[in-house]
Design a protein around this motif. Structure first.
Motif, PDB file in Angstrom:
ATOM      1  N   ALA A 229      59.570  79.480-132.968  1.00 52.86           N
ATOM      2  CA  ALA A 229      59.451  79.156-131.537  1.00 52.86           C
ATOM      3  C   ALA A 229      60.676  78.388-131.053  1.00 52.86           C
ATOM      4  CB  ALA A 229      58.181  78.349-131.282  1.00 52.86           C
ATOM      5  N   THR A 230      61.185  77.497-131.893  1.00 50.99           N
ATOM      6  CA  THR A 230      62.385  76.751-131.517  1.00 50.99           C
ATOM      7  C   THR A 230      63.570  77.691-131.337  1.00 50.99           C
ATOM      8  OG1 THR A 230      61.579  74.884-132.848  1.00 50.99           O
ATOM      9  CG2 THR A 230      63.873  74.811-132.123  1.00 50.99           C
ATOM     10  N   ALA A 231      63.735  78.597-132.291  1.00 58.51           N
ATOM     11  CA  ALA A 231      64.844  79.553-132.203  1.00 58.51           C
ATOM     12  C   ALA A 231      64.725  80.425-130.956  1.00 58.51           C
ATOM     13  CB  ALA A 231      64.872  80.426-133.459  1.00 58.51           C
ATOM     14  N   GLU A 232      63.537  80.904-130.671  1.00 59.90           N
ATOM     15  CA  GLU A 232      63.341  81.746-129.486  1.00 59.90           C
ATOM     16  C   GLU A 232      63.590  80.951-128.211  1.00 59.90           C
ATOM     17  OE1 GLU A 232      60.289  85.261-130.692  1.00 59.90           O
ATOM     18  OE2 GLU A 232      59.376  83.326-130.210  1.00 59.90           O
ATOM     19  N   GLY A 233      63.124  79.694-128.192  1.00 63.10           N
ATOM     20  CA  GLY A 233      63.366  78.874-127.015  1.00 63.10           C
ATOM     21  C   GLY A 233      64.847  78.644-126.766  1.00 63.10           C
ATOM     22  N   LEU A 234      65.604  78.462-127.828  1.00 63.23           N
ATOM     23  CA  LEU A 234      67.050  78.275-127.691  1.00 63.23           C
ATOM     24  C   LEU A 234      67.718  79.525-127.124  1.00 63.23           C
ATOM     25  CD1 LEU A 234      67.736  76.453-131.083  1.00 63.23           C
ATOM     26  CD2 LEU A 234      68.028  75.453-128.804  1.00 63.23           C
ATOM     27  N   ARG A 235      67.363  80.681-127.653  1.00 63.61           N
ATOM     28  CA  ARG A 235      67.981  81.927-127.176  1.00 63.61           C
ATOM     29  C   ARG A 235      67.578  82.218-125.731  1.00 63.61           C
ATOM     30  NH1 ARG A 235      72.073  81.837-130.353  1.00 63.61           N
ATOM     31  NH2 ARG A 235      71.884  82.890-132.366  1.00 63.61           N
ATOM     32  N   ARG A 236      66.329  82.000-125.386  1.00 69.84           N
ATOM     33  CA  ARG A 236      65.892  82.258-124.011  1.00 69.84           C
ATOM     34  C   ARG A 236      66.638  81.369-123.023  1.00 69.84           C
ATOM     35  NH1 ARG A 236      60.083  81.370-125.104  1.00 69.84           N
ATOM     36  NH2 ARG A 236      59.427  83.113-126.412  1.00 69.84           N
ATOM     37  N   ALA A 237      66.983  80.166-123.464  1.00 69.40           N
ATOM     38  CA  ALA A 237      67.683  79.230-122.587  1.00 69.40           C
ATOM     39  C   ALA A 237      69.184  79.486-122.554  1.00 69.40           C
ATOM     40  CB  ALA A 237      67.411  77.803-123.044  1.00 69.40           C
ATOM     41  N   GLY A 238      69.637  80.506-123.274  1.00 71.76           N
ATOM     42  CA  GLY A 238      71.034  80.890-123.205  1.00 71.76           C
ATOM     43  C   GLY A 238      71.930  80.346-124.294  1.00 71.76           C
ATOM     44  N   TYR A 239      71.368  79.714-125.303  1.00 69.54           N
ATOM     45  CA  TYR A 239      72.212  79.196-126.388  1.00 69.54           C
ATOM     46  C   TYR A 239      72.824  80.367-127.155  1.00 69.54           C
ATOM     47  CZ  TYR A 239      73.669  76.836-130.658  1.00 69.54           C
ATOM     48  OH  TYR A 239      74.408  76.369-131.727  1.00 69.54           O
ATOM     49  N   ALA A 240      74.142  80.367-127.278  1.00 72.24           N
ATOM     50  CA  ALA A 240      74.844  81.488-127.902  1.00 72.24           C
ATOM     51  C   ALA A 240      75.470  81.127-129.249  1.00 72.24           C
ATOM     52  CB  ALA A 240      75.940  81.999-126.966  1.00 72.24           C
TER      53      ALA A 240
END
Length: 400
Positions: free
Chosen positions: A15-26
């Motif tokens: 969930a943490t990883a998905e939240g980071l990607r959804r927020a635009g972390y590249a």
């Protein structure tokens, strides 16, 4: 931040990883998991996997394509063994040193064992997919299963095993099952349900030793010298947070990784899920919650706080958990432990309906429900979230 390392490959870490990607972390996200399996769901282990309704493949939280789309640096089957907090790196069991700019610790928990039982064939714990598959193969009609511990895992397995024709003895060290977590009223109800389904529930039961012969378990000896015959034994006496690998790091870890209201254990270091003991400002207390919903919600909250250090949000949820037993869905909202009062508002076992409200101080702190409509549960959740005074909550809900 160029690299975020997440140690823990279960629901909270994912969930943490998905939240980071959804927020635009590249940047790079390294996800470290002790088990070789890709992230999977744990609640069905004690239910659908044991009944055979689901196969192991159905547990996977994300398919191969979904995982691939997250562009994760996956390190599965390799546990973390050390943390250099000042140097910003995690040591893995394969000898790798993984540097990080920010770290998320989501290493979960492991089952407690009875001393000397770990290597006895036929003695089980239930935490992993491999545990569930092994236990399922043994749950055959007519076999005898002794379950040590009548908490959520023990109770759920008792319900499943009884339905499969297994002769179940359920041992509880206290006076009632789940009384410490849910209160005496709920404990009495649950005890009646177990016994009504043919489970031999024994309370005040102190285990002296696991008995074995010929290289296999044969029973459980109680402190009063009673020996309960068994073909299998499930040890379900709670869990231990996986924090040993943090020894010497400087992080505070007792019953879990100690975190503040933002789920932070140190600058740029956060805890997520079962391993994290964080301060929940909604209830003004520290709590560590071993439930699937909390892990996912906390992972998303931590993802936000990692990417917005100047606009961090306290993690202040109304905790939610559920348990499936004998065709009943038991649901609860709030913080039920350490309550001052538990009041039964409705109880009809024939119709499988139960509603208990919990008071801590002068406010409503939680609710436990069986067979209640989603509308009723949502109303209680709103009252808990609003820190509603007890008298107001009881008056409003009984008048509704």
């Amino acid at each position: 931040m160029n690299r975020i390392v997440i140690v823990g490959g279960s629901a909270g870490g994912l969930a943490t990883a998905e939240g980071l990607r959804r927020a635009g972390y590249a940047g790079v996200i390294t996800l470290v998991g002790q088990e070789p399996h890709p992230p999977y769901d744990r609640p069905p282990l004690s239910k659908q996997i044991l009944t055979g309704q689901w196969g192991p493949d159905r547990l996977t939280l994300r398919g191969k394509e979904e995982l691939h789309s997250l562009s994760l640096d996956l390190r599965l089957g390799v546990p973390a063994i050390g943390l250099d907090l000042s140097g910003g790196s995690v040591a893995l069991a394969d000898g790798a040193e993984v540097p990080y700019d920010a770290l998320v610790i989501a290493t979960g928990v492991r089952p407690r064992h009875l001393p000397g039982s770990e290597v006895v064939p036929g003695v089980h714990t239930l935490r992993t997919l491999d545990d569930a598959v092994s236990l399922k193969a043994r749950l055959l009609p007519g076999r005898r299963l002794v379950i040590v511990g009548a908490g959520f895992v023990g109770a759920e397995v008792a319900a499943v095993a009884t339905g499969l024709g297994v002769k179940v003895t359920l041992l509880e060290a206290g006076p009632l099952p789940l009384a410490q977590a849910l209160g005496e009223q709920a404990g009495h109800v649950l005890a009646e349900i177990h016994r009504g389904h043919g489970v031999d529930l024994r309370t005040h039961a102190a285990v002296a030793e696991i008995v074995s012969a010929g290289g296999a378990v044969t029973g459980v000896r109680l402190a009063d010298d009673t020996v309960l015959p068994a073909d299998d034994v499930l040890v379900a006496i709670g869990s231990v947070p996986n924090t040993e690998w943090l020894g010497g790091s400087g992080l505070s870890a007792g019953d879990g990784l100690v975190c503040d209201e933002f789920s932070a254990a140190a600058p740029s270091v956060y805890g997520v899920g079962d391993v994290a003991r964080w301060h929940n400002p909604l209830f003004d207390t520290a709590m560590r919650i071993e439930h699937r919903t909390n892990a996912a919600e906390q992972g998303l909250a931590v993802a936000h706080n990692l990417l917005h250090p100047q606009a961090r949000r306290p993690f202040a949820p109304v905790p939610y958990f559920w348990s499936d037993q004998y065709g009943m869905k038991i649901q609860a909202y709030g913080h039920l432990r350490d309550h001052d009062e538990a009041r039964i508002l409705e109880s009809n076992l024939a119709e499988r309906r139960l509603l208990i409200a919990y008071r801590t101080g002068d406010r409503v702190a939680g609710v436990l429900a069986v067979g209640m409509s989603p509308k009723i549960l949502r109303a209680w959740r709103a009252l808990i979230a609003a820190r509603t005074p007890w008298a107001t909550a009881i008056t409003d809900t009984t008048a509704a």
